[in-house]
Design a protein around this motif. Structure first.
Motif, PDB file in Angstrom:
ATOM      1  N   GLY A 110       0.669  -1.198   0.044  1.00 50.28           N
ATOM      2  CA  GLY A 110       0.007   0.072   0.035  1.00 50.28           C
ATOM      3  C   GLY A 110       0.742   1.309  -0.080  1.00 50.28           C
ATOM      4  O   GLY A 110       0.529   2.516  -0.812  1.00 50.28           O
ATOM      5  N   PHE A 111       1.972   1.163   0.880  1.00 46.62           N
ATOM      6  CA  PHE A 111       2.619   2.209   0.777  1.00 46.62           C
ATOM      7  C   PHE A 111       3.456   2.544  -0.753  1.00 46.62           C
ATOM      8  O   PHE A 111       3.457   3.794  -1.105  1.00 46.62           O
ATOM      9  CB  PHE A 111       3.951   2.191   1.288  1.00 46.62           C
ATOM     10  N   ALA A 112       3.675   1.571  -1.251  1.00 48.22           N
ATOM     11  CA  ALA A 112       4.262   2.112  -2.791  1.00 48.22           C
ATOM     12  C   ALA A 112       3.108   2.610  -3.635  1.00 48.22           C
ATOM     13  O   ALA A 112       3.462   3.204  -4.365  1.00 48.22           O
ATOM     14  CB  ALA A 112       4.747   0.634  -3.244  1.00 48.22           C
ATOM     15  N   VAL A 113       2.015   1.990  -3.440  1.00 46.43           N
ATOM     16  CA  VAL A 113       0.998   2.364  -4.274  1.00 46.43           C
ATOM     17  C   VAL A 113       0.578   3.828  -4.174  1.00 46.43           C
ATOM     18  O   VAL A 113       0.208   4.608  -5.021  1.00 46.43           O
ATOM     19  CB  VAL A 113      -0.417   1.543  -4.015  1.00 46.43           C
ATOM     20  N   ILE A 114       0.502   4.165  -2.802  1.00 51.49           N
ATOM     21  CA  ILE A 114       0.185   5.549  -2.452  1.00 51.49           C
ATOM     22  C   ILE A 114       1.136   6.789  -3.005  1.00 51.49           C
ATOM     23  O   ILE A 114       1.027   7.650  -3.601  1.00 51.49           O
ATOM     24  CB  ILE A 114       0.001   5.686  -0.893  1.00 51.49           C
ATOM     25  N   CYS A 115       2.330   6.223  -2.760  1.00 46.91           N
ATOM     26  CA  CYS A 115       3.518   6.962  -3.379  1.00 46.91           C
ATOM     27  C   CYS A 115       3.475   7.137  -4.588  1.00 46.91           C
ATOM     28  O   CYS A 115       3.926   8.290  -4.965  1.00 46.91           O
ATOM     29  CB  CYS A 115       4.991   6.366  -2.669  1.00 46.91           C
ATOM     30  N   LEU A 116       3.432   5.956  -5.507  1.00 43.67           N
ATOM     31  CA  LEU A 116       3.491   6.235  -6.949  1.00 43.67           C
ATOM     32  C   LEU A 116       2.218   6.992  -7.187  1.00 43.67           C
ATOM     33  O   LEU A 116       2.349   8.027  -8.125  1.00 43.67           O
ATOM     34  CB  LEU A 116       3.403   4.955  -7.365  1.00 43.67           C
ATOM     35  N   LEU A 117       1.110   7.076  -6.459  1.00 48.99           N
ATOM     36  CA  LEU A 117      -0.244   7.746  -7.047  1.00 48.99           C
ATOM     37  C   LEU A 117       0.363   9.140  -6.732  1.00 48.99           C
ATOM     38  O   LEU A 117       0.146  10.153  -7.519  1.00 48.99           O
ATOM     39  CB  LEU A 117      -1.584   7.335  -6.366  1.00 48.99           C
ATOM     40  N   HIS A 118       0.821   9.595  -5.607  1.00 43.47           N
ATOM     41  CA  HIS A 118       1.119  11.059  -5.239  1.00 43.47           C
ATOM     42  C   HIS A 118       2.185  11.393  -6.085  1.00 43.47           C
ATOM     43  O   HIS A 118       2.297  12.528  -6.665  1.00 43.47           O
ATOM     44  CB  HIS A 118       1.577  10.868  -3.808  1.00 43.47           C
ATOM     45  N   SER A 119       3.112  10.465  -6.580  1.00 44.12           N
ATOM     46  CA  SER A 119       4.159  10.946  -7.460  1.00 44.12           C
ATOM     47  C   SER A 119       3.724  11.291  -8.763  1.00 44.12           C
ATOM     48  O   SER A 119       4.112  12.290  -9.400  1.00 44.12           O
ATOM     49  CB  SER A 119       5.134   9.761  -7.383  1.00 44.12           C
ATOM     50  N   VAL A 120       2.894  10.600  -9.053  1.00 41.42           N
ATOM     51  CA  VAL A 120       2.193  10.807 -10.688  1.00 41.42           C
ATOM     52  C   VAL A 120       1.396  12.104 -10.573  1.00 41.42           C
ATOM     53  O   VAL A 120       1.504  12.830 -11.316  1.00 41.42           O
ATOM     54  CB  VAL A 120       1.028   9.809 -11.050  1.00 41.42           C
ATOM     55  N   ILE A 121       0.573  12.544  -9.392  1.00 45.25           N
ATOM     56  CA  ILE A 121      -0.077  13.679  -9.413  1.00 45.25           C
ATOM     57  C   ILE A 121       0.887  15.100  -9.236  1.00 45.25           C
ATOM     58  O   ILE A 121       0.885  15.797  -9.876  1.00 45.25           O
ATOM     59  CB  ILE A 121      -0.609  13.561  -8.197  1.00 45.25           C
ATOM     60  N   ALA A 122       2.021  14.837  -8.398  1.00 44.51           N
ATOM     61  CA  ALA A 122       3.177  15.734  -8.311  1.00 44.51           C
ATOM     62  C   ALA A 122       3.705  16.086  -9.597  1.00 44.51           C
ATOM     63  O   ALA A 122       4.036  17.282 -10.065  1.00 44.51           O
ATOM     64  CB  ALA A 122       4.003  15.581  -7.167  1.00 44.51           C
ATOM     65  N   LEU A 123       4.152  14.912 -10.326  1.00 42.77           N
ATOM     66  CA  LEU A 123       4.998  15.017 -11.524  1.00 42.77           C
ATOM     67  C   LEU A 123       4.144  15.841 -12.846  1.00 42.77           C
ATOM     68  O   LEU A 123       4.565  16.603 -13.247  1.00 42.77           O
ATOM     69  CB  LEU A 123       5.539  13.877 -12.164  1.00 42.77           C
ATOM     70  N   SER A 124       2.810  15.378 -12.720  1.00 45.88           N
ATOM     71  CA  SER A 124       1.976  16.179 -13.891  1.00 45.88           C
ATOM     72  C   SER A 124       1.788  17.329 -13.380  1.00 45.88           C
ATOM     73  O   SER A 124       1.986  18.484 -14.134  1.00 45.88           O
ATOM     74  CB  SER A 124       0.905  15.159 -14.072  1.00 45.88           C
ATOM     75  N   CYS A 125       1.459  17.657 -12.223  1.00 48.21           N
ATOM     76  CA  CYS A 125       1.110  19.177 -11.710  1.00 48.21           C
ATOM     77  C   CYS A 125       2.232  19.901 -11.863  1.00 48.21           C
ATOM     78  O   CYS A 125       2.194  21.085 -12.234  1.00 48.21           O
ATOM     79  CB  CYS A 125       0.470  19.239 -10.355  1.00 48.21           C
ATOM     80  N   GLY A 126       3.415  19.661 -11.533  1.00 42.40           N
ATOM     81  CA  GLY A 126       4.817  20.343 -11.582  1.00 42.40           C
ATOM     82  C   GLY A 126       4.934  20.580 -13.042  1.00 42.40           C
ATOM     83  O   GLY A 126       5.353  21.567 -13.360  1.00 42.40           O
ATOM     84  N   ALA A 127       4.808  19.631 -13.885  1.00 42.25           N
ATOM     85  CA  ALA A 127       5.368  19.831 -15.409  1.00 42.25           C
ATOM     86  C   ALA A 127       4.329  20.929 -16.040  1.00 42.25           C
ATOM     87  O   ALA A 127       4.817  21.668 -16.766  1.00 42.25           O
ATOM     88  CB  ALA A 127       5.197  18.541 -16.047  1.00 42.25           C
ATOM     89  N   MET A 128       3.069  20.653 -15.635  1.00 40.87           N
ATOM     90  CA  MET A 128       2.096  21.747 -16.222  1.00 40.87           C
ATOM     91  C   MET A 128       2.361  22.986 -15.503  1.00 40.87           C
ATOM     92  O   MET A 128       2.108  23.985 -16.280  1.00 40.87           O
ATOM     93  CB  MET A 128       0.686  21.287 -15.925  1.00 40.87           C
ATOM     94  N   MET A 129       2.645  23.177 -14.315  1.00 45.05           N
ATOM     95  CA  MET A 129       2.856  24.408 -13.762  1.00 45.05           C
ATOM     96  C   MET A 129       4.197  25.083 -14.633  1.00 45.05           C
ATOM     97  O   MET A 129       4.210  26.303 -14.720  1.00 45.05           O
ATOM     98  CB  MET A 129       3.283  24.322 -12.241  1.00 45.05           C
ATOM     99  N   MET A 130       5.235  24.471 -15.003  1.00 48.10           N
ATOM    100  CA  MET A 130       6.302  24.623 -15.597  1.00 48.10           C
ATOM    101  C   MET A 130       6.166  25.319 -17.001  1.00 48.10           C
ATOM    102  O   MET A 130       6.571  26.315 -17.400  1.00 48.10           O
ATOM    103  CB  MET A 130       7.453  23.671 -15.517  1.00 48.10           C
ATOM    104  N   PHE A 131       5.499  24.548 -17.560  1.00 46.19           N
ATOM    105  CA  PHE A 131       5.233  24.757 -19.123  1.00 46.19           C
ATOM    106  C   PHE A 131       3.873  25.185 -19.643  1.00 46.19           C
ATOM    107  O   PHE A 131       3.765  25.951 -20.696  1.00 46.19           O
ATOM    108  CB  PHE A 131       5.535  23.575 -20.014  1.00 46.19           C
ATOM    109  N   TYR A 132       2.872  25.119 -18.917  1.00 45.18           N
ATOM    110  CA  TYR A 132       1.451  25.725 -19.375  1.00 45.18           C
ATOM    111  C   TYR A 132       1.135  26.485 -18.176  1.00 45.18           C
ATOM    112  O   TYR A 132      -0.314  26.482 -17.736  1.00 45.18           O
ATOM    113  CB  TYR A 132       0.702  24.477 -19.452  1.00 45.18           C
ATOM    114  N   THR A 133       1.695  27.380 -17.654  1.00 49.91           N
ATOM    115  CA  THR A 133       1.213  28.251 -16.482  1.00 49.91           C
ATOM    116  C   THR A 133      -0.113  28.941 -16.661  1.00 49.91           C
ATOM    117  O   THR A 133      -1.275  28.948 -15.819  1.00 49.91           O
ATOM    118  CB  THR A 133       2.388  29.227 -15.967  1.00 49.91           C
ATOM    119  N   ARG A 134      -0.185  29.610 -17.785  1.00 49.79           N
ATOM    120  CA  ARG A 134      -1.355  30.459 -18.126  1.00 49.79           C
ATOM    121  C   ARG A 134      -2.601  29.550 -18.310  1.00 49.79           C
ATOM    122  O   ARG A 134      -3.615  29.743 -17.890  1.00 49.79           O
ATOM    123  CB  ARG A 134      -1.116  31.220 -19.450  1.00 49.79           C
TER     124      ARG A 134
END
Length: 144
Positions: A5-29
């Motif tokens: 469960g730890f790995a699953v939760i970490c991976l889900l949070h990781s995907v959320i953070a990676l995708s939100c971070g990438a969108m914030m960097m490149f598609y801010t507006r």
């Protein structure tokens, strides 16, 4: 023995953070307009070219930080030490609850952002709740 469960939760949070971070960097507006609406997004961009540059740079660095956090979560997902998993989950609960409290106390003062406040606080609490479920599950596993 470690929990999957730890790995699953970490991976889900990781995907959320990676995708939100990438969108914030490149598609801010675009993300700002999607999340807050076009009118408020325009207000949040600044009134002078210098303000716009500072705000875009700040949001880009925030996105980079979120992307790095997602990458770290991906690496932490494969740690097998049960004590570390419990410690890390408790820290994540604290971080998410602190973020929700920060939003309530500080973002509520900004008229333009107050409209989105309930949705963002619920999101922070749901992320914290996922770690609480992991802690309850690991506690149950430990004492059964």
């Amino acid at each position: 023995m470690s929990s999957s469960g730890f790995a699953v939760i970490c991976l889900l949070h990781s995907v959320i953070a990676l995708s939100c971070g990438a969108m914030m960097m490149f598609y801010t507006r675009e993300i700002s307009a999607f999340g807050h609406g076009k009118e408020i997004a325009t207000k949040l961009q600044g009134s002078t070219p210098h303000d716009e540059l500072l705000i875009r740079t700040s949001e880009s660095f925030s996105g980079l930080l979120l992307f790095v956090i997602g990458f770290l979560l991906f690496m932490i997902a494969f740690v097998k030490d049960v004590k570390f998993q419990s410690f890390f989950a408790k820290g994540c609960v604290l971080v998410h609850i602190s973020t929700a409290v920060w939003r309530i106390y500080f973002e509520m003062k900004l008229e333009d952002l107050a409209r989105d406040l309930p949705r963002q606080v619920v999101g922070d609490l749901v992320l914290a709740l996922s770690w609480v479920f992991f802690l309850v599950y690991s506690w149950r596993e430990k004492y059964d």
